[in-house]
Write an enzyme that holds these catalytic residues in place. Structure first.
Site, PDB file in Angstrom:
ATOM      1  N   GLY A  46      43.721   6.559 -20.790  1.00 53.03           N
ATOM      2  CA  GLY A  46      42.376   6.886 -21.276  1.00 53.03           C
ATOM      3  C   GLY A  46      42.084   8.370 -21.186  1.00 53.03           C
TER       4      GLY A  46
ATOM      5  CG  ASP B 282      39.341   4.372 -13.575  1.00 49.51           C
ATOM      6  OD1 ASP B 282      38.438   4.721 -14.348  1.00 49.51           O
ATOM      7  OD2 ASP B 282      40.029   3.357 -13.762  1.00 49.51           O
TER       8      ASP B 282
ATOM      9  CE  LYS C  34       8.368  -2.682 -20.843  1.00 51.62           C
ATOM     10  NZ  LYS C  34       7.493  -1.965 -21.726  1.00 51.62           N
TER      11      LYS C  34
ATOM     12  N   GLY D 250      35.698   2.033 -14.161  1.00 50.01           N
ATOM     13  CA  GLY D 250      36.504   2.046 -12.950  1.00 50.01           C
ATOM     14  C   GLY D 250      37.179   0.690 -12.940  1.00 50.01           C
TER      15      GLY D 250
ATOM     16  CD  GLU E  99      35.751  -1.192 -16.600  1.00 53.80           C
ATOM     17  OE1 GLU E  99      35.840  -1.359 -17.799  1.00 53.80           O
ATOM     18  OE2 GLU E  99      36.314  -0.247 -16.002  1.00 53.80           O
TER      19      GLU E  99
ATOM     20  NE  ARG F  91      37.807   6.741 -21.953  1.00 51.51           N
ATOM     21  CZ  ARG F  91      38.549   5.708 -22.358  1.00 51.51           C
ATOM     22  NH1 ARG F  91      39.018   4.871 -21.462  1.00 51.51           N
ATOM     23  NH2 ARG F  91      38.792   5.486 -23.610  1.00 51.51           N
TER      24      ARG F  91
HETATM   25  P1  FBP Z   1      43.053   5.604 -17.251  1.00 53.46           P
HETATM   26  O1  FBP Z   1      43.363   4.939 -15.957  1.00 53.46           O
HETATM   27  O2  FBP Z   1      44.128   5.507 -18.232  1.00 53.46           O
HETATM   28  O3  FBP Z   1      42.625   7.018 -17.035  1.00 53.46           O
HETATM   29  O4  FBP Z   1      41.802   4.881 -17.928  1.00 53.46           O
HETATM   30  C1  FBP Z   1      40.705   4.537 -17.168  1.00 53.46           C
HETATM   31  C2  FBP Z   1      39.641   3.827 -17.976  1.00 53.46           C
HETATM   32  O5  FBP Z   1      38.719   4.746 -18.478  1.00 53.46           O
HETATM   33  C3  FBP Z   1      38.968   2.775 -17.100  1.00 53.46           C
HETATM   34  O6  FBP Z   1      37.891   3.307 -16.400  1.00 53.46           O
HETATM   35  C4  FBP Z   1      38.605   1.715 -18.090  1.00 53.46           C
HETATM   36  O7  FBP Z   1      38.581   0.455 -17.491  1.00 53.46           O
HETATM   37  C5  FBP Z   1      39.704   1.780 -19.074  1.00 53.46           C
HETATM   38  O8  FBP Z   1      40.175   3.105 -19.066  1.00 53.46           O
HETATM   39  C6  FBP Z   1      39.282   1.401 -20.458  1.00 53.46           C
HETATM   40  O9  FBP Z   1      40.416   1.268 -21.247  1.00 53.46           O
HETATM   41  P2  FBP Z   1      40.444   1.355 -22.835  1.00 53.46           P
HETATM   42  O10 FBP Z   1      40.344   2.792 -23.184  1.00 53.46           O
HETATM   43  O11 FBP Z   1      41.782   0.819 -23.188  1.00 53.46           O
HETATM   44  O12 FBP Z   1      39.312   0.553 -23.347  1.00 53.46           O
END
Ligand code: FBP
Length: 701
Positions: A106, A228, A271, A280, A360, A570
């Site tokens: 990611g 993460d 409210k 994460g 998450e 991100r």
């Molecule tokens: P990396 O470990 O590759 O850095 O990715 C982390 C993350 O951003 C997580 O926080 C999240 O659960 C996941 O990627 C989401 O994955 P995708 O981009 O495949 O939807």
């Protein structure tokens, strides 16, 4: 200005002012692109060399020793500056090189600065050196898809977020065939070195590639990336070498800024409960940092839940001389009770609103969910093996699957030896919401593993919370406290004596700033009965309007808004911390390459301290690896760092939980971190988690 025809619109579009307003760039972007990050002192010298630092030791896994023989004895290497080394050194340093770099996994803010740092250092050493950027992640290496970086490309992305320049991908180079293709590409491009910017799995990959390419003299260097924050490296004695992967700071700050805005909104229109799921995949580092940044009312930390021990259950089991494994780790139901307790207590002081942060990956830490997953995996696999069929095709509907489980529970009552699914399992399973049952019973992936990502964590938890809150409302326990002064005003305006009605309506009329409706009064009907019982009303008479108004105000409506914070953070432009961190990582990568290192991960030691104390180093990857179960087999991997519940950062959050819940009259304790700004003084210079842990490290030195 009137626009009568297309030619005048063209004219308008070409006008300088309109061009400027509608341009893709803006002053902040220009400032980012043209800013030069601060560099660690060592990089201001003309040359850098490596000095082994034998103070750091690791416990080496036998399997790592076997599988990674050529890089297992690597040591921590410190980057040191040199003013005028000998000619042989200079010649080696200035050698023309081909270097390949790839993003893996990611995106994480700061990635472009790793490229920029490496590019600047490599070009300074030899302007003819070529930096290849592999496109779309590791697939780019396997398929030999790469571009050669140049000044204008690098300048466009300096200090800018994302991995846009060369993109990323999640392919893993994890088979003999892919490894061979990757090696072939590196040889074809005559690479001296390959740089892998990625998370734990990608750095694991980097180690294997380093081993594979060792004989060909191709160096492989890893870079710790992931929002993460779960790549944190310590040596065997617990000394920190890499306190945090890059991108974490920015993502956490971006999430925290948005969530703090929700705190402001929640406490303004009073409210909603805002439910914020934050990324994460496994570890709760991001949630922990968000808690410290925002002081949201409730923040769940997965690692804390796993650590929970139910004292009541433990005591009971001890008394009975038995073992109760369910006493360890928090159940989903218990967790929902804990959240409800906070919600109910806030409502009692008039705050039927707030903000909850849910990591998450929290379900990973709920013991019973893990137990369910393991049990259901076994049941499904057993079924498939015994019947030589497919569980999911034979039981396509949820009801059919549940019926099958019921039959197993019945069997366990009849046969003592059948224990995989008993009545208690069945009861607990039936207690969870329908969609989650469905989620837990979904088809496993090709390796038979449960797919966590398919389950909506927040929905699972909040579903249980809502159910339990309605029970508490029916029991008269969940109610909104009425401000005493307001009550007095409403009654007086309606011509009623507040002091007369007070003891009839409220259980705490003689004390407290907020009045709590008696728990026996849960509806207009029971309110009327109470008034009749006290002789205030004869049955046909209507409830006095001020009393009815006060009652209605005390009835809580639990309204939620669900938010997900992940992809936005991100993609955020990096904080100054991440800009400096990643640029120096890029410079470190070049120093490692220029000095012949391989199988090392570039890192900056002392990130938790002031910038002047940052120390660029190389960390050996192989000694960090250990065996873990992956896809049903034991595999050598880099261990993920989860939140240490003994860390000072976690302990501080735990100690301040009650304060941040703010279940007492008066203001909430929210904190506004403010938006990420590139210039100006307002920005936090590093994660609060790191700052707190650094204070602890100093104290215990
Ligand atoms: P990396 O470990 O590759 O850095 O990715 C982390 C993350 O951003 C997580 O926080 C999240 O659960 C996941 O990627 C989401 O994955 P995708 O981009 O495949 O939807």
């Amino acid at each position: 200005m009137s626009m009568k025809n297309w030619s005048s619109l063209d004219e308008l579009l070409n006008a300088d002012e309109v061009q400027k307003i509608t341009s893709n760039t803006n002053p902040e972007l220009i400032e980012r692109r043209t800013s030069v990050p601060s560099i660690c002192k060592v990089f201001s010298l003309p040359y850098t060399a490596l000095s082994q630092d034998p103070r750091y030791k690791f416990v080496i896994d036998k399997e790592a020793q076997k599988q990674l023989p050529d890089i297992i004895h690597n040591e921590v290497e410190k980057i040191v500056g040199l003013e005028s080394p000998d000619e042989t050194f200079k010649e080696k340093y200035h050698k023309l090189r081909n270097i390949g770099i790839v993003f893996s996994g990611g995106p994480a803010p700061g990635g472009h600065n790793v490229l920029a740092g490496l590019y600047d250092a490599a070009k300074q050493a030899n302007p003819e050196t070529k930096i290849y950027g592999f496109l779309l992640g590791p697939d780019g290496i396997i398929e030999n898809e790469a571009i050669v970086l140049n000044d204008s490309l690098v300048d466009k992305y300096r200090n800018v977020g994302g991995f846009t320049m060369i993109k990323t991908g999640r392919t893993k180079i994890d088979s003999v065939q892919k490894m061979a293709l990757a090696t072939e590409t590196c040889k074809k491009l005559q690479l001296d070195a390959l740089v892998i910017v990625g998370g734990d799995d990608s750095n694991t990959n980097a180690a294997f590639l380093a081993q594979e390419m060792f004989k060909d003299g191709i160096q492989v260097i890893g870079v710790p990336k992931t929002i993460d924050g779960d790549i944190q490296v310590k040596d065997a004695a617990g000394k920190s070498l890499c306190a945090m992967s890059f991108g974490f700071n920015t993502a956490a700050r971006a999430f925290a800024n948005s969530i703090s805005n929700l705190c402001t909104d929640a406490s303004s229109d009073v409210k909603y409960w805002h439910i914020c799921k934050v990324m994460g995949r496994v570890a709760s580092h991001l949630a922990l940092e968000v808690a410290l940044q925002t002081h949201a009312n409730i923040t769940l930390i997965g690692e804390d839940l796993a650590n929970y021990v139910d004292p009541m259950r433990l005591k009971k089991a001890q008394k009975e001389g038995t073992l109760d494994f369910h006493a360890y780790g928090m159940t989903l139901r218990h967790l929902s009770r804990v959240i409800c307790d906070g919600i109910v207590r806030r409502a009692a002081v008039g705050k039927n609103y707030g903000v909850i942060v849910i990591p998450e990956g929290v379900l990973e830490f709920i013991n019973e969910i893990q137990v369910f997953i393991v049990k259901l995996n076994t049941i499904i696999a057993d079924y498939n093996a015994t019947h030589d069929s497919n569980f999911h095709s034979d039981f396509p509907l949820l009801e059919d699957k549940l019926e099958y489980l019921r039959r197993l529970a019945k069997r366990s009552r009849e046969e003592n030896t059948f224990t995989i699914w008993n009545t208690r399992d069945d009861d607990l399973f039936n207690d969870i919401p329908e969609f989650f049952k469905e989620g837990l019973l979904t088809e496993r992936d090709s390796h038979g593993n449960f797919q966590f990502s398919l389950v909506e964590t927040d929905k699972v938890i909040m579903g249980l919370v809502k159910d339990y809150l309605s029970i508490l409302a029916e029991q008269g326990i969940y109610r909104v406290g009425i401000n005493r002064e307001y009550y007095n005003k409403v009654m007086a305006t309606g011509g009623l004596d507040p002091a007369f009605y007070g003891p009839i309506l409220f259980e705490n009329y003689t004390e407290g700033e907020f009045l709590l409706r008696k728990s026996s009064i849960i509806s207009l009907k029971t309110l009327k009965q109470e008034l009749v019982k006290e002789g205030i009303l004869n049955d046909p008479q209507k409830i006095p309007p001020p009393v009815e108004k006060v009652f209605k105000l005390s009835v809580p409506d639990f309204k939620t808004k669900v938010h997900f914070y992940g992809y936005d953070g991100r993609g955020n432009d990096p904080t100054r911390f991440d800009c400096n961190y990643t640029y120096n990582l890029g410079l470190t990568v070049f120093s490692l390459i220029a000095n012949g290192a391989t199988g090392q991960m570039a890192a900056i030691k002392n990130l938790e301290l002031d910038f002047s104390q940052w120390e660029p180093i190389g960390i050996p990857i192989a000694p960090l690896m250990h065996l873990e179960e992956r896809k049903g087999k034991l595999a050598l991997v880099l261990e993920k760092s989860i939140v240490d519940v003994e860390s000072i950062a976690f302990r501080v959050v735990k100690a301040l939980r009650e304060k941040w819940l703010a279940a007492e009259p008066g203001e909430d304790n929210y904190r506004k971190p403010g938006p990420i700004r590139f210039a100006g003084r307002s920005e936090e210079d590093r994660p609060i988690t790191l700052k707190l842990n650094a204070i602890a490290a100093r104290q215990f030195e």
